[in-house]
Design a protein around this motif. Sequence first.
Motif, PDB file in Angstrom:
ATOM      1  N   ILE A 221       1.145  -1.378  -0.003  1.00 42.18           N
ATOM      2  CA  ILE A 221       0.176   0.255   0.172  1.00 42.18           C
ATOM      3  C   ILE A 221       0.822   1.552   0.231  1.00 42.18           C
ATOM      4  CG2 ILE A 221      -1.754   1.411   1.487  1.00 42.18           C
ATOM      5  CD1 ILE A 221      -3.346  -1.014   2.483  1.00 42.18           C
ATOM      6  N   LEU A 222       2.154   1.288   0.993  1.00 44.48           N
ATOM      7  CA  LEU A 222       2.441   2.505   1.218  1.00 44.48           C
ATOM      8  C   LEU A 222       3.705   2.322  -0.406  1.00 44.48           C
ATOM      9  CD1 LEU A 222       4.229   1.544   4.181  1.00 44.48           C
ATOM     10  CD2 LEU A 222       3.141   3.243   3.905  1.00 44.48           C
ATOM     11  N   GLU A 223       3.538   1.792  -1.076  1.00 42.42           N
ATOM     12  CA  GLU A 223       4.211   1.547  -2.542  1.00 42.42           C
ATOM     13  C   GLU A 223       3.269   1.537  -3.154  1.00 42.42           C
ATOM     14  OE1 GLU A 223       8.009  -1.256  -1.432  1.00 42.42           O
ATOM     15  OE2 GLU A 223       5.595  -2.034  -2.681  1.00 42.42           O
ATOM     16  N   LYS A 224       1.988   1.505  -3.578  1.00 42.75           N
ATOM     17  CA  LYS A 224       1.684   2.003  -4.506  1.00 42.75           C
ATOM     18  C   LYS A 224       1.050   3.584  -4.682  1.00 42.75           C
ATOM     19  CE  LYS A 224      -3.147   0.363  -6.327  1.00 42.75           C
ATOM     20  NZ  LYS A 224      -4.727  -0.362  -6.249  1.00 42.75           N
ATOM     21  N   TYR A 225       0.717   3.915  -3.654  1.00 39.80           N
ATOM     22  CA  TYR A 225       0.559   5.353  -3.379  1.00 39.80           C
ATOM     23  C   TYR A 225       0.876   6.185  -3.107  1.00 39.80           C
ATOM     24  CZ  TYR A 225      -4.710   3.469  -3.376  1.00 39.80           C
ATOM     25  OH  TYR A 225      -5.267   2.842  -2.978  1.00 39.80           O
ATOM     26  N   ASP A 226       2.128   5.566  -3.231  1.00 40.29           N
ATOM     27  CA  ASP A 226       3.555   6.623  -3.601  1.00 40.29           C
ATOM     28  C   ASP A 226       4.172   7.365  -1.909  1.00 40.29           C
ATOM     29  OD1 ASP A 226       4.955   5.972  -5.775  1.00 40.29           O
ATOM     30  OD2 ASP A 226       3.553   7.207  -6.642  1.00 40.29           O
ATOM     31  N   LEU A 227       3.986   6.506  -0.538  1.00 41.29           N
ATOM     32  CA  LEU A 227       3.114   7.317   0.622  1.00 41.29           C
ATOM     33  C   LEU A 227       4.540   7.302   1.132  1.00 41.29           C
ATOM     34  CD1 LEU A 227      -0.225   5.524   2.010  1.00 41.29           C
ATOM     35  CD2 LEU A 227       0.750   7.484   1.217  1.00 41.29           C
ATOM     36  N   TYR A 228       5.488   6.476   0.831  1.00 36.66           N
ATOM     37  CA  TYR A 228       6.653   6.623   1.696  1.00 36.66           C
ATOM     38  C   TYR A 228       7.939   6.581   0.374  1.00 36.66           C
ATOM     39  CZ  TYR A 228      11.375   5.011   4.143  1.00 36.66           C
ATOM     40  OH  TYR A 228      12.034   5.138   4.863  1.00 36.66           O
ATOM     41  N   PRO A 229       8.377   8.115   0.793  1.00 32.64           N
ATOM     42  CA  PRO A 229       9.620   8.760  -0.718  1.00 32.64           C
ATOM     43  C   PRO A 229      10.517   7.448  -1.332  1.00 32.64           C
ATOM     44  CG  PRO A 229      10.215   9.472   1.618  1.00 32.64           C
ATOM     45  CD  PRO A 229       8.857   8.375   1.722  1.00 32.64           C
ATOM     46  N   LYS A 230      11.425   7.086  -0.514  1.00 32.74           N
ATOM     47  CA  LYS A 230      12.227   6.143  -1.187  1.00 32.74           C
ATOM     48  C   LYS A 230      12.090   4.480  -0.409  1.00 32.74           C
ATOM     49  CE  LYS A 230      15.621   9.329  -0.133  1.00 32.74           C
ATOM     50  NZ  LYS A 230      16.900   9.883   1.155  1.00 32.74           N
ATOM     51  N   ASP A 231      12.953   3.702  -0.955  1.00 27.57           N
ATOM     52  CA  ASP A 231      13.072   2.300  -0.924  1.00 27.57           C
ATOM     53  C   ASP A 231      13.054   1.945   0.641  1.00 27.57           C
ATOM     54  OD1 ASP A 231      13.813   1.995  -3.624  1.00 27.57           O
ATOM     55  OD2 ASP A 231      16.083   1.806  -3.469  1.00 27.57           O
ATOM     56  N   ILE A 232      12.260   0.392   0.390  1.00 24.41           N
ATOM     57  CA  ILE A 232      11.645  -0.367   1.622  1.00 24.41           C
ATOM     58  C   ILE A 232      11.939  -1.334   1.190  1.00 24.41           C
ATOM     59  CG2 ILE A 232       9.484  -1.255   3.341  1.00 24.41           C
ATOM     60  CD1 ILE A 232       7.591   1.028   2.882  1.00 24.41           C
ATOM     61  N   THR A 233      12.963  -2.259   2.954  1.00 20.25           N
ATOM     62  CA  THR A 233      13.638  -3.059   2.529  1.00 20.25           C
ATOM     63  C   THR A 233      12.958  -4.251   3.799  1.00 20.25           C
ATOM     64  OG1 THR A 233      15.653  -2.709   1.558  1.00 20.25           O
ATOM     65  CG2 THR A 233      15.609  -4.946   2.717  1.00 20.25           C
ATOM     66  N   ALA A 234      12.123  -5.028   3.667  1.00 21.56           N
ATOM     67  CA  ALA A 234      11.529  -5.803   4.225  1.00 21.56           C
ATOM     68  C   ALA A 234      12.795  -7.747   4.061  1.00 21.56           C
ATOM     69  CB  ALA A 234      10.140  -6.647   3.929  1.00 21.56           C
ATOM     70  N   GLU A 235      12.523  -8.055   5.482  1.00 21.68           N
ATOM     71  CA  GLU A 235      13.746  -9.045   5.920  1.00 21.68           C
ATOM     72  C   GLU A 235      12.798  -9.880   7.243  1.00 21.68           C
ATOM     73  OE1 GLU A 235      17.802 -10.685   5.984  1.00 21.68           O
ATOM     74  OE2 GLU A 235      17.688  -8.521   6.148  1.00 21.68           O
ATOM     75  N   ASN A 236      12.445 -10.999   6.210  1.00 22.84           N
ATOM     76  CA  ASN A 236      11.702 -12.503   7.857  1.00 22.84           C
ATOM     77  C   ASN A 236      13.032 -12.379   8.716  1.00 22.84           C
ATOM     78  OD1 ASN A 236       9.988 -12.794   4.971  1.00 22.84           O
ATOM     79  ND2 ASN A 236       9.351 -13.193   6.867  1.00 22.84           N
ATOM     80  N   ARG A 237      13.103 -12.289  10.215  1.00 23.41           N
ATOM     81  CA  ARG A 237      14.144 -12.869  10.858  1.00 23.41           C
ATOM     82  C   ARG A 237      13.683 -13.547  12.014  1.00 23.41           C
ATOM     83  NH1 ARG A 237      18.788  -9.208  10.707  1.00 23.41           N
ATOM     84  NH2 ARG A 237      18.661  -7.522   9.453  1.00 23.41           N
ATOM     85  N   PRO A 238      12.753 -14.503  11.513  1.00 22.16           N
ATOM     86  CA  PRO A 238      12.208 -15.822  12.684  1.00 22.16           C
ATOM     87  C   PRO A 238      13.029 -16.100  13.333  1.00 22.16           C
ATOM     88  CG  PRO A 238      12.832 -16.820  10.869  1.00 22.16           C
ATOM     89  CD  PRO A 238      13.221 -15.276  10.806  1.00 22.16           C
ATOM     90  N   GLY A 239      12.612 -16.317  14.499  1.00 24.83           N
ATOM     91  CA  GLY A 239      13.069 -17.693  15.439  1.00 24.83           C
ATOM     92  C   GLY A 239      12.468 -16.698  17.261  1.00 24.83           C
ATOM     93  N   GLY A 240      12.432 -18.482  18.217  1.00 20.56           N
ATOM     94  CA  GLY A 240      12.560 -18.188  19.300  1.00 20.56           C
ATOM     95  C   GLY A 240      11.174 -16.973  20.048  1.00 20.56           C
ATOM     96  N   SER A 241      10.250 -17.517  18.879  1.00 16.49           N
ATOM     97  CA  SER A 241       8.644 -16.334  19.482  1.00 16.49           C
ATOM     98  C   SER A 241       8.574 -15.495  19.056  1.00 16.49           C
ATOM     99  CB  SER A 241       8.463 -16.950  20.886  1.00 16.49           C
ATOM    100  OG  SER A 241       8.139 -18.588  20.618  1.00 16.49           O
ATOM    101  N   GLY A 242       9.356 -14.729  18.316  1.00 14.84           N
ATOM    102  CA  GLY A 242       9.451 -13.045  17.511  1.00 14.84           C
ATOM    103  C   GLY A 242      11.066 -12.869  18.195  1.00 14.84           C
ATOM    104  N   ALA A 243      11.873 -13.384  19.284  1.00 15.27           N
ATOM    105  CA  ALA A 243      12.391 -12.692  19.947  1.00 15.27           C
ATOM    106  C   ALA A 243      13.762 -12.009  18.650  1.00 15.27           C
ATOM    107  CB  ALA A 243      13.458 -13.674  21.048  1.00 15.27           C
ATOM    108  N   VAL A 244      14.126 -13.360  17.884  1.00 15.67           N
ATOM    109  CA  VAL A 244      15.255 -12.515  17.374  1.00 15.67           C
ATOM    110  C   VAL A 244      15.154 -10.971  16.451  1.00 15.67           C
ATOM    111  CG1 VAL A 244      16.120 -13.240  15.317  1.00 15.67           C
ATOM    112  CG2 VAL A 244      15.810 -15.101  17.352  1.00 15.67           C
ATOM    113  N   GLY A 245      13.842 -11.236  16.387  1.00 15.12           N
ATOM    114  CA  GLY A 245      13.580  -9.934  15.146  1.00 15.12           C
ATOM    115  C   GLY A 245      13.627  -9.038  15.551  1.00 15.12           C
ATOM    116  N   TRP A 246      12.176  -8.745  16.890  1.00 11.25           N
ATOM    117  CA  TRP A 246      12.328  -7.844  17.736  1.00 11.25           C
ATOM    118  C   TRP A 246      13.453  -8.020  18.309  1.00 11.25           C
ATOM    119  CZ3 TRP A 246       6.823 -10.672  18.308  1.00 11.25           C
ATOM    120  CH2 TRP A 246       5.947 -10.161  17.746  1.00 11.25           C
ATOM    121  N   GLY A 247      14.068  -8.120  18.794  1.00 12.26           N
ATOM    122  CA  GLY A 247      15.545  -8.565  19.215  1.00 12.26           C
ATOM    123  C   GLY A 247      16.413  -6.909  18.359  1.00 12.26           C
ATOM    124  N   TYR A 248      16.511  -7.190  17.006  1.00 18.15           N
ATOM    125  CA  TYR A 248      16.557  -7.342  16.366  1.00 18.15           C
ATOM    126  C   TYR A 248      16.524  -5.341  15.784  1.00 18.15           C
ATOM    127  CZ  TYR A 248      18.730  -5.492  11.910  1.00 18.15           C
ATOM    128  OH  TYR A 248      19.215  -4.633  10.495  1.00 18.15           O
TER     129      TYR A 248
END
Length: 287
Positions: free
Chosen positions: A22-49
């Motif tokens: 949605i952000l990209e379709k409507y040009d709501l964010y002016p630059k690039d967005i990089t999405a990365e899955n960081r699974p592990g520890g019931s979310g502890a790895v990703g949110w720890g990052y």
Amino acid sequence: EWTIAFGPGGGNDIMSRTLIEILEKYDLYPKDITAENRPGGSGAVGWGYLYSKSGSGYNISTTSGSFITTPLQADTPWGPKDFTPIALLATDDLVLVVNGKSEIDDLAEFVENAKKNPPIIGGTGTVNVDFIVPKLFSKKAGFDFEYVSFNAFGEMSTALLSDALDAMVANPGEILGLIESGDVKAIAYSGEKTPSALKGVPTLGEAGYDIGVSMPRGLILAPDAPAEAQTWWIETMKKVVETPEWDAYIEKNQLTENIKYGEEFKEFLLRTQAGFAEILREQGVIK
């Protein structure tokens, strides 16, 4: 940099990528967005990052039930109060399913069988809503079960279809395709009202096992993010939730739109965490 704290295909992943589209379709964010899955520890790895990016205005993530429960049972240096709140966007509940080839056709049969043969039930995360829902249900229904946690929906569904699990709980948006194909059978819904896509499936409350637990889905920035970044994202999310694509996401995934911004969202998280902590202590899961 958008961190997704679980593997591909799950509710957290679907929500994150929908927001990015949605952000990209409507040009709501002016630059690039990089999405990365960081699974592990019931979310502890990703949110720890994300926690390690304190002070950044360019690191973001979505929340789920594990965002609240993981810090309750794991030795994480962070909790919901540590992050910069943007918005609660929706809440969702879980559907209990069995293998499509199972001889069990409804909730009454499941409970009857579970009392004789304690089932193995799968869920995403170790001690979160996916654990709390079947735990409260089993207590009210009078049966025991073994819980097996997974970091990704694909792994869990494969385990169910190969009969390594007797049942699993999942978000409607994750499991609808398998229900429609007949690969799995939906036998109960944990929310107050069954979604239209699950017509005919009883709620646990209707069957006499009301549990009153929902999962918050929202958006957070790294701790101590600049105030202007928080304000920008709040104003941008107000635009996102007005798009037809967001409405379609809510409908397709059978969510309840529940919008709270900034500090109101943080207060919601802290209230919910206190409620979850009480439940888990009652069950002897945490001290």
